[in-house]
Design an enzyme around this catalytic site. Sequence first.
Site, PDB file in Angstrom:
ATOM      1  N   HIS A 181       2.089   1.942  -3.202  1.00 44.52           N
ATOM      2  CA  HIS A 181       1.161   2.904  -3.794  1.00 44.52           C
ATOM      3  C   HIS A 181       1.710   4.320  -3.768  1.00 44.52           C
ATOM      4  O   HIS A 181       0.959   5.278  -3.959  1.00 44.52           O
ATOM      5  CB  HIS A 181      -0.186   2.860  -3.057  1.00 44.52           C
ATOM      6  CG  HIS A 181      -0.931   1.576  -3.244  1.00 44.52           C
ATOM      7  ND1 HIS A 181      -2.198   1.370  -2.747  1.00 44.52           N
ATOM      8  CD2 HIS A 181      -0.587   0.422  -3.871  1.00 44.52           C
ATOM      9  CE1 HIS A 181      -2.604   0.143  -3.059  1.00 44.52           C
ATOM     10  NE2 HIS A 181      -1.636  -0.448  -3.736  1.00 44.52           N
ATOM     11  N   ASP A 201       0.865  -1.181   0.000  1.00 44.55           N
ATOM     12  CA  ASP A 201       0.000   0.000   0.000  1.00 44.55           C
ATOM     13  C   ASP A 201       0.905   1.235   0.000  1.00 44.55           C
ATOM     14  O   ASP A 201       2.014   1.174  -0.514  1.00 44.55           O
ATOM     15  CB  ASP A 201      -0.957  -0.028   1.192  1.00 44.55           C
ATOM     16  CG  ASP A 201      -2.269   0.699   0.903  1.00 44.55           C
ATOM     17  OD1 ASP A 201      -2.230   1.934   0.738  1.00 44.55           O
ATOM     18  OD2 ASP A 201      -3.325   0.053   0.847  1.00 44.55           O
TER      19      ASP A 201
END
Length: 397
Positions: free
Chosen positions: A243, A220
């Site tokens: 991310h 993430d």
Amino acid sequence: MKFVQYFVILGLVFLESNIAADGNETTHDVRNYGAVGDGITDDTKGFEAAWEAACTSDSGDVKVSVPPGIFLVSRIQFQGPCKSRPISFQILGTIVAPPRSKWGKTDKVLEWLHFHKVDELAVIGNGQGIIHGNGHSWWSYGAAESRPTALRFSCCNGLIVRGLKHMDSQRNHISINQCKNVSITKLRIVAPMESPNTDGIDIGASTNVEIHDSIMETGDDCIAINGGTSRVNISGIACGPGHGISIGSLGKDGSYDEVEAIAISNCSFRRTENGLRIKTWQGGKGFARRIRFSNIKFDAADNPIIINQYYCPHKTCRNKKSAVKVSDVTYVGLHGTSISKGATVNISCSQTVPCTHIRMDDVNIVPTDQGAPSVQCINADVTEHLSNLALHCHNSE
């Protein structure tokens, strides 16, 4: 930039001046309090006893020592305030969490290792310490909210975290909440690309935070900056997979959020799902402002630059008029490649609360297929200089 550097340097001088040399510390080795370190024995009580002895000590500078070995530790809170200041927690071995099946009821578990109200704390690994969340046993279990953060610091002022390896967290690897004067350096954070919600570092309601010279490979956000946060300096981060670095999401469920005075520089993004992202919910209130991204390198990043005031991860979202105001955002010296099939740069701002004073200076990002970069820009005031994006912003109907 100067406003961030001033506060960070001031805080770091204070922090480093309050960490005593090893020779002046009283050491509490967790093995002397019952911990074994064989990877089988539950060492939780030994850690609790060592912390209690160190925290209540009248001797001044103290240290809790976790020597080489594998220490199985269940959920634990290292509670302050402590009589002894400063206090260090040295990790030279591996602290590992039990698998999910050993946790019992987990619907309200917020964290695994939690330091609360401990001022002038240093958690140091000297490049040897490992914190292993045993996340594989959690990732297919329920929603993210039912999984704990691996390491949380709350209300800890004058905090140093340095020289640790963090692996396979259940959810976030590190969370910083309601802290002031924080220095995080020389970390290695590792989780598989497909592991859900395994953010590297999440910051919320904190000020005067420096994060630098670290490697983050997560499933993430490498770093997420949330509401109530200001004066943050991030530099020297190698991010990927993951991310990217995100500001937000802000304004969820109509809430009021503030983020300002953020500087992110000298970072690299390799095959990340996103690069630099600002995301706010429709219907939110507040602001994200005075944000500077500089000297950034992209290597096959998917979405290098995003400002999204329409953030909504659900299938359907209602259109709302209010929004978190995004302003005074500068991108300077951003170079590299993108594999995006959508927009290389996507600036999607609110019609009623548009983005203002967005500056692109020396931004050159090219697709890996050597085509022209794709850009999208609505409801934003953007100026561009020496860049290859050819941004043409328009107002939505």
